[in-house]
Scaffold this motif. Structure first.
Motif, PDB file in Angstrom:
ATOM      1  N   MET A 120      72.679  47.253 158.127  1.00 50.33           N
ATOM      2  CA  MET A 120      72.326  46.013 158.814  1.00 50.33           C
ATOM      3  C   MET A 120      72.453  44.833 157.847  1.00 50.33           C
ATOM      4  SD  MET A 120      71.552  47.462 161.638  1.00 50.33           S
ATOM      5  CE  MET A 120      70.673  46.362 162.719  1.00 50.33           C
ATOM      6  N   ILE A 121      72.718  43.664 158.405  1.00 46.67           N
ATOM      7  CA  ILE A 121      72.752  42.432 157.609  1.00 46.67           C
ATOM      8  C   ILE A 121      71.667  41.498 158.140  1.00 46.67           C
ATOM      9  CG2 ILE A 121      74.094  40.396 156.961  1.00 46.67           C
ATOM     10  CD1 ILE A 121      76.608  42.109 157.268  1.00 46.67           C
ATOM     11  N   PRO A 122      70.661  41.191 157.314  1.00 52.54           N
ATOM     12  CA  PRO A 122      69.635  40.230 157.751  1.00 52.54           C
ATOM     13  C   PRO A 122      70.219  38.825 157.763  1.00 52.54           C
ATOM     14  CG  PRO A 122      69.078  41.179 155.597  1.00 52.54           C
ATOM     15  CD  PRO A 122      70.382  41.757 156.018  1.00 52.54           C
ATOM     16  N   GLN A 123      69.919  38.068 158.809  1.00 55.54           N
ATOM     17  CA  GLN A 123      70.428  36.689 158.906  1.00 55.54           C
ATOM     18  C   GLN A 123      69.747  35.769 157.892  1.00 55.54           C
ATOM     19  OE1 GLN A 123      69.943  35.508 162.995  1.00 55.54           O
ATOM     20  NE2 GLN A 123      71.272  37.128 163.726  1.00 55.54           N
ATOM     21  N   ASP A 124      68.508  36.074 157.539  1.00 54.95           N
ATOM     22  CA  ASP A 124      67.749  35.219 156.630  1.00 54.95           C
ATOM     23  C   ASP A 124      66.925  36.110 155.705  1.00 54.95           C
ATOM     24  OD1 ASP A 124      66.257  33.289 155.333  1.00 54.95           O
ATOM     25  OD2 ASP A 124      65.094  32.728 157.095  1.00 54.95           O
ATOM     26  N   THR A 125      67.308  36.180 154.445  1.00 51.43           N
ATOM     27  CA  THR A 125      66.610  37.054 153.504  1.00 51.43           C
ATOM     28  C   THR A 125      65.188  36.584 153.200  1.00 51.43           C
ATOM     29  OG1 THR A 125      67.643  35.881 151.654  1.00 51.43           O
ATOM     30  CG2 THR A 125      68.696  37.922 152.384  1.00 51.43           C
ATOM     31  N   SER A 126      64.876  35.330 153.500  1.00 54.94           N
ATOM     32  CA  SER A 126      63.508  34.861 153.235  1.00 54.94           C
ATOM     33  C   SER A 126      62.503  35.530 154.178  1.00 54.94           C
ATOM     34  CB  SER A 126      63.410  33.335 153.347  1.00 54.94           C
ATOM     35  OG  SER A 126      63.597  32.927 154.687  1.00 54.94           O
ATOM     36  N   GLY A 127      62.983  36.118 155.263  1.00 55.91           N
ATOM     37  CA  GLY A 127      62.106  36.815 156.195  1.00 55.91           C
ATOM     38  C   GLY A 127      61.818  38.249 155.797  1.00 55.91           C
ATOM     39  N   LEU A 128      62.385  38.701 154.698  1.00 55.01           N
ATOM     40  CA  LEU A 128      62.160  40.072 154.232  1.00 55.01           C
ATOM     41  C   LEU A 128      60.919  40.134 153.350  1.00 55.01           C
ATOM     42  CD1 LEU A 128      65.809  41.089 153.280  1.00 55.01           C
ATOM     43  CD2 LEU A 128      64.598  41.526 155.416  1.00 55.01           C
ATOM     44  N   GLN A 129      60.047  41.080 153.618  1.00 54.04           N
ATOM     45  CA  GLN A 129      58.828  41.276 152.832  1.00 54.04           C
ATOM     46  C   GLN A 129      58.898  42.640 152.154  1.00 54.04           C
ATOM     47  OE1 GLN A 129      56.449  38.816 152.638  1.00 54.04           O
ATOM     48  NE2 GLN A 129      57.891  37.627 153.860  1.00 54.04           N
ATOM     49  N   SER A 130      58.431  42.719 150.915  1.00 56.59           N
ATOM     50  CA  SER A 130      58.468  43.980 150.185  1.00 56.59           C
ATOM     51  C   SER A 130      57.294  44.074 149.222  1.00 56.59           C
ATOM     52  CB  SER A 130      59.769  44.099 149.395  1.00 56.59           C
ATOM     53  OG  SER A 130      59.800  45.310 148.670  1.00 56.59           O
ATOM     54  N   GLU A 131      56.734  45.261 149.133  1.00 59.88           N
ATOM     55  CA  GLU A 131      55.683  45.506 148.143  1.00 59.88           C
ATOM     56  C   GLU A 131      56.270  46.037 146.850  1.00 59.88           C
ATOM     57  OE1 GLU A 131      52.475  47.875 149.622  1.00 59.88           O
ATOM     58  OE2 GLU A 131      52.260  46.653 151.420  1.00 59.88           O
ATOM     59  N   ASP A 132      57.424  46.706 146.944  1.00 52.48           N
ATOM     60  CA  ASP A 132      57.985  47.361 145.766  1.00 52.48           C
ATOM     61  C   ASP A 132      59.345  46.816 145.335  1.00 52.48           C
ATOM     62  OD1 ASP A 132      59.640  48.334 147.755  1.00 52.48           O
ATOM     63  OD2 ASP A 132      59.087  50.430 147.481  1.00 52.48           O
ATOM     64  N   GLY A 133      59.926  45.886 146.075  1.00 49.66           N
ATOM     65  CA  GLY A 133      61.233  45.331 145.732  1.00 49.66           C
ATOM     66  C   GLY A 133      62.388  46.251 146.072  1.00 49.66           C
ATOM     67  N   VAL A 134      62.113  47.362 146.716  1.00 48.74           N
ATOM     68  CA  VAL A 134      63.147  48.345 147.070  1.00 48.74           C
ATOM     69  C   VAL A 134      63.264  48.494 148.582  1.00 48.74           C
ATOM     70  CG1 VAL A 134      63.866  50.759 146.867  1.00 48.74           C
ATOM     71  CG2 VAL A 134      62.851  49.598 144.898  1.00 48.74           C
ATOM     72  N   LEU A 135      62.133  48.627 149.260  1.00 47.94           N
ATOM     73  CA  LEU A 135      62.100  48.740 150.713  1.00 47.94           C
ATOM     74  C   LEU A 135      61.607  47.420 151.283  1.00 47.94           C
ATOM     75  CD1 LEU A 135      60.555  52.290 151.008  1.00 47.94           C
ATOM     76  CD2 LEU A 135      62.886  51.645 151.633  1.00 47.94           C
ATOM     77  N   PHE A 136      62.339  46.880 152.263  1.00 47.74           N
ATOM     78  CA  PHE A 136      62.037  45.560 152.811  1.00 47.74           C
ATOM     79  C   PHE A 136      61.702  45.660 154.287  1.00 47.74           C
ATOM     80  CE2 PHE A 136      64.519  44.909 149.062  1.00 47.74           C
ATOM     81  CZ  PHE A 136      63.896  43.831 148.449  1.00 47.74           C
ATOM     82  N   GLU A 137      60.618  45.005 154.673  1.00 43.53           N
ATOM     83  CA  GLU A 137      60.215  44.941 156.067  1.00 43.53           C
ATOM     84  C   GLU A 137      60.814  43.689 156.694  1.00 43.53           C
ATOM     85  OE1 GLU A 137      56.102  45.615 156.957  1.00 43.53           O
ATOM     86  OE2 GLU A 137      55.877  46.851 155.164  1.00 43.53           O
ATOM     87  N   VAL A 138      61.234  43.832 157.936  1.00 37.06           N
ATOM     88  CA  VAL A 138      61.832  42.736 158.682  1.00 37.06           C
ATOM     89  C   VAL A 138      60.821  42.265 159.709  1.00 37.06           C
ATOM     90  CG1 VAL A 138      63.757  42.072 160.162  1.00 37.06           C
ATOM     91  CG2 VAL A 138      64.091  43.785 158.379  1.00 37.06           C
ATOM     92  N   GLN A 139      60.527  40.979 159.716  1.00 35.34           N
ATOM     93  CA  GLN A 139      59.566  40.445 160.670  1.00 35.34           C
ATOM     94  C   GLN A 139      60.134  40.385 162.081  1.00 35.34           C
ATOM     95  OE1 GLN A 139      56.442  40.028 159.553  1.00 35.34           O
ATOM     96  NE2 GLN A 139      57.294  40.751 157.626  1.00 35.34           N
ATOM     97  N   ASP A 140      61.437  40.117 162.186  1.00 31.47           N
ATOM     98  CA  ASP A 140      62.079  39.972 163.487  1.00 31.47           C
ATOM     99  C   ASP A 140      63.364  40.797 163.503  1.00 31.47           C
ATOM    100  OD1 ASP A 140      63.179  39.152 165.891  1.00 31.47           O
ATOM    101  OD2 ASP A 140      63.532  37.087 165.247  1.00 31.47           O
ATOM    102  N   SER A 141      63.327  41.958 164.155  1.00 28.05           N
ATOM    103  CA  SER A 141      64.502  42.837 164.159  1.00 28.05           C
ATOM    104  C   SER A 141      65.697  42.220 164.881  1.00 28.05           C
ATOM    105  CB  SER A 141      64.154  44.194 164.769  1.00 28.05           C
ATOM    106  OG  SER A 141      63.742  44.034 166.100  1.00 28.05           O
ATOM    107  N   SER A 142      65.468  41.199 165.707  1.00 28.82           N
ATOM    108  CA  SER A 142      66.598  40.533 166.367  1.00 28.82           C
ATOM    109  C   SER A 142      67.392  39.686 165.371  1.00 28.82           C
ATOM    110  CB  SER A 142      66.113  39.675 167.534  1.00 28.82           C
ATOM    111  OG  SER A 142      65.379  38.573 167.068  1.00 28.82           O
ATOM    112  N   ALA A 143      66.843  39.482 164.167  1.00 27.39           N
ATOM    113  CA  ALA A 143      67.534  38.723 163.129  1.00 27.39           C
ATOM    114  C   ALA A 143      68.411  39.623 162.259  1.00 27.39           C
ATOM    115  CB  ALA A 143      66.518  37.981 162.263  1.00 27.39           C
ATOM    116  N   LEU A 144      68.687  40.834 162.745  1.00 28.42           N
ATOM    117  CA  LEU A 144      69.551  41.771 162.030  1.00 28.42           C
ATOM    118  C   LEU A 144      70.859  41.944 162.795  1.00 28.42           C
ATOM    119  CD1 LEU A 144      67.017  44.609 161.146  1.00 28.42           C
ATOM    120  CD2 LEU A 144      67.922  42.857 159.614  1.00 28.42           C
ATOM    121  N   THR A 145      71.946  42.031 162.050  1.00 28.74           N
ATOM    122  CA  THR A 145      73.251  42.295 162.631  1.00 28.74           C
ATOM    123  C   THR A 145      73.730  43.632 162.116  1.00 28.74           C
ATOM    124  OG1 THR A 145      73.748  39.930 162.640  1.00 28.74           O
ATOM    125  CG2 THR A 145      75.616  41.442 162.855  1.00 28.74           C
TER     126      THR A 145
END
Length: 181
Positions: A112-137
């Motif tokens: 997947m390609i996130p439209q806006d990387t600023s919306g990615l949250q991570s506790e470990d810098g490896v796995l990223f949570e997406v706040q809005d899955s519709s912002a993924l291509t």
């Protein structure tokens, strides 16, 4: 990444560099790296994203990542009967399974390609949570290029990070690290 993407990666006082790191070869047939400039990320079963591609057959017989606190399957991973089946991942993300009957395509890794990387949250810098899955291509199978038997290294430059931390702390000095003068 574009200048806009790098700028938007400044989240909560941390600059996250999503550009691709250098790659190294691996003898493991389930290790893959994404061939792009850093935009694409593997989709995991829980909806998180990662560029970490050191996949393995997990205890529940799915393809995924072994983590310090457990394991995490790749989204849509097929059941793999291991070791009776040989498993590999090809250039286009197809999960190939070979057994005595021959080779079949058992599934495909989603990138997947996130439209806006600023919306990615991570506790470990490896796995990223997406706040809005519709912002993924989703990257189409014919557009996806992976490097099988390859791992992407971290793109973190430790010396540069140390220099930035000293500068942010107001020190402003740059040490050569030679120790004695």
């Amino acid at each position: 990444l574009s200048a806009d993407s790098l700028q938007s990666a400044f989240v909560h006082g941390v600059i996250r560099d999503f550009s691709a790191g250098r790659t190294i070869s691996s003898p493991h047939p389930l290790h893959v790296a994404i061939r792009d400039s850093g935009e694409g990320m593997f989709l995991m079963a829980d909806g998180r994203l990662t560029r970490r591609g050191n996949f393995c057959v997990l205890q529940d017989q799915t393809l995924g990542l072994q983590l310090a606190d457990g394991s995490l399957a790749v989204a849509g991973s097929p059941q793999i009967i291991f070791p009776q089946q040989q498993v590999s991942i090809d250039l286009h993300g197809q999960i190939l399974v070979r057994d005595s009957a021959g080779q079949t395509v058992a599934g495909r890794i989603s990138v997947m390609i996130p439209q806006d990387t600023s919306g990615l949250q991570s506790e470990d810098g490896v796995l990223f949570e997406v706040q809005d899955s519709s912002a993924l291509t989703s990257v189409a199978a014919d557009k996806l290029l992976l490097s099988p038997r390859t791992l992407e290294m971290s793109n973190v430059d430790v010396a540069e990070c140390e220099q930035r931390l000293r500068w942010q702390a107001g020190d402003g000095t740059v040490s050569s690290g030679s120790g004695g003068e």
